[in-house]
Design a protein around this motif. Structure first.
Motif, PDB file in Angstrom:
ATOM      1  N   HIS A 194     -39.563   8.589   5.996  1.00 48.71           N
ATOM      2  CA  HIS A 194     -38.931   7.463   6.699  1.00 48.71           C
ATOM      3  C   HIS A 194     -37.755   7.931   7.550  1.00 48.71           C
ATOM      4  O   HIS A 194     -37.547   7.431   8.658  1.00 48.71           O
ATOM      5  CB  HIS A 194     -38.475   6.390   5.702  1.00 48.71           C
ATOM      6  N   GLN A 195     -37.001   8.901   7.041  1.00 50.10           N
ATOM      7  CA  GLN A 195     -35.885   9.453   7.813  1.00 50.10           C
ATOM      8  C   GLN A 195     -36.398  10.150   9.073  1.00 50.10           C
ATOM      9  O   GLN A 195     -35.827   9.994  10.149  1.00 50.10           O
ATOM     10  CB  GLN A 195     -35.086  10.432   6.964  1.00 50.10           C
TER      11      GLN A 195
ATOM     12  N   ALA B 182     -37.841  11.045   2.902  1.00 48.12           N
ATOM     13  CA  ALA B 182     -37.689  11.989   4.005  1.00 48.12           C
ATOM     14  C   ALA B 182     -38.621  11.624   5.158  1.00 48.12           C
ATOM     15  O   ALA B 182     -38.259  11.765   6.330  1.00 48.12           O
ATOM     16  CB  ALA B 182     -37.969  13.410   3.529  1.00 48.12           C
TER      17      ALA B 182
ATOM     18  N   ASN C 131     -33.004  17.552   8.927  1.00 49.28           N
ATOM     19  CA  ASN C 131     -32.680  17.289   7.524  1.00 49.28           C
ATOM     20  C   ASN C 131     -33.887  16.730   6.775  1.00 49.28           C
ATOM     21  O   ASN C 131     -34.122  17.078   5.615  1.00 49.28           O
ATOM     22  CB  ASN C 131     -31.504  16.321   7.410  1.00 49.28           C
ATOM     23  N   ALA C 132     -34.640  15.875   7.438  1.00 45.86           N
ATOM     24  CA  ALA C 132     -35.852  15.326   6.821  1.00 45.86           C
ATOM     25  C   ALA C 132     -36.856  16.437   6.540  1.00 45.86           C
ATOM     26  O   ALA C 132     -37.490  16.452   5.478  1.00 45.86           O
ATOM     27  CB  ALA C 132     -36.466  14.254   7.718  1.00 45.86           C
TER      28      ALA C 132
ATOM     29  N   GLN D  86     -35.738  18.277   3.478  1.00 45.90           N
ATOM     30  CA  GLN D  86     -35.986  17.486   2.272  1.00 45.90           C
ATOM     31  C   GLN D  86     -37.456  17.526   1.868  1.00 45.90           C
ATOM     32  O   GLN D  86     -37.778  17.635   0.683  1.00 45.90           O
ATOM     33  CB  GLN D  86     -35.541  16.039   2.473  1.00 45.90           C
TER      34      GLN D  86
ATOM     35  N   SER E 124     -35.584   9.014  12.877  1.00 47.15           N
ATOM     36  CA  SER E 124     -34.973   9.978  13.798  1.00 47.15           C
ATOM     37  C   SER E 124     -35.842  10.172  15.035  1.00 47.15           C
ATOM     38  O   SER E 124     -35.329  10.285  16.154  1.00 47.15           O
ATOM     39  CB  SER E 124     -34.754  11.315  13.093  1.00 47.15           C
TER      40      SER E 124
ATOM     41  N   GLY F 122     -30.891  14.711  12.119  1.00 41.66           N
ATOM     42  CA  GLY F 122     -31.545  13.883  11.106  1.00 41.66           C
ATOM     43  C   GLY F 122     -32.989  14.291  10.869  1.00 41.66           C
ATOM     44  O   GLY F 122     -33.459  14.332   9.729  1.00 41.66           O
TER      45      GLY F 122
END
Length: 84
Positions: free
Chosen positions: A60-61, A58, A16-17, A20, A65, A13
């Motif tokens: 916040h992600q 992103a 991925n952020a 992004q 995470s 996660g």
């Protein structure tokens, strides 16, 4: 769910952020590099506002995470302490 699995999912996660954020920043740079006339006539779906929102999502992600990673790390530490 295993702690290791949770930790791995949090790392995925977080990665991925990062992807992004990188993608949104590239899009912002692309839109910013165009002249004002090109932006008006292009009518592209990419706008600076949209990309800034994507960057915030992103962020916040990544924060979520990171919290999961921290919790899994603390849990592993507690398990190690109780076994010793």
């Amino acid at each position: 769910m295993e702690i290791n699995s949770t930790f791995n999912q949090a790392v995925v996660g977080f990665k991925n952020a990062l992807v992004q954020v990188s993608q949104a920043s590239e899009n912002i740079a692309h839109v910013s590099a165009k002249s004002d006339y090109q932006v008006i006539t292009d009518r592209s779906p990419t706008s600076i506002t949209t990309e800034l929102i994507n960057m915030k999502v992103a962020e916040h992600q990544a924060v979520a995470s990171a919290k999961v990673i921290r919790s899994a790390d603390e849990m592993i530490g507690s398990l190690i302490d109780t076994r010793v």
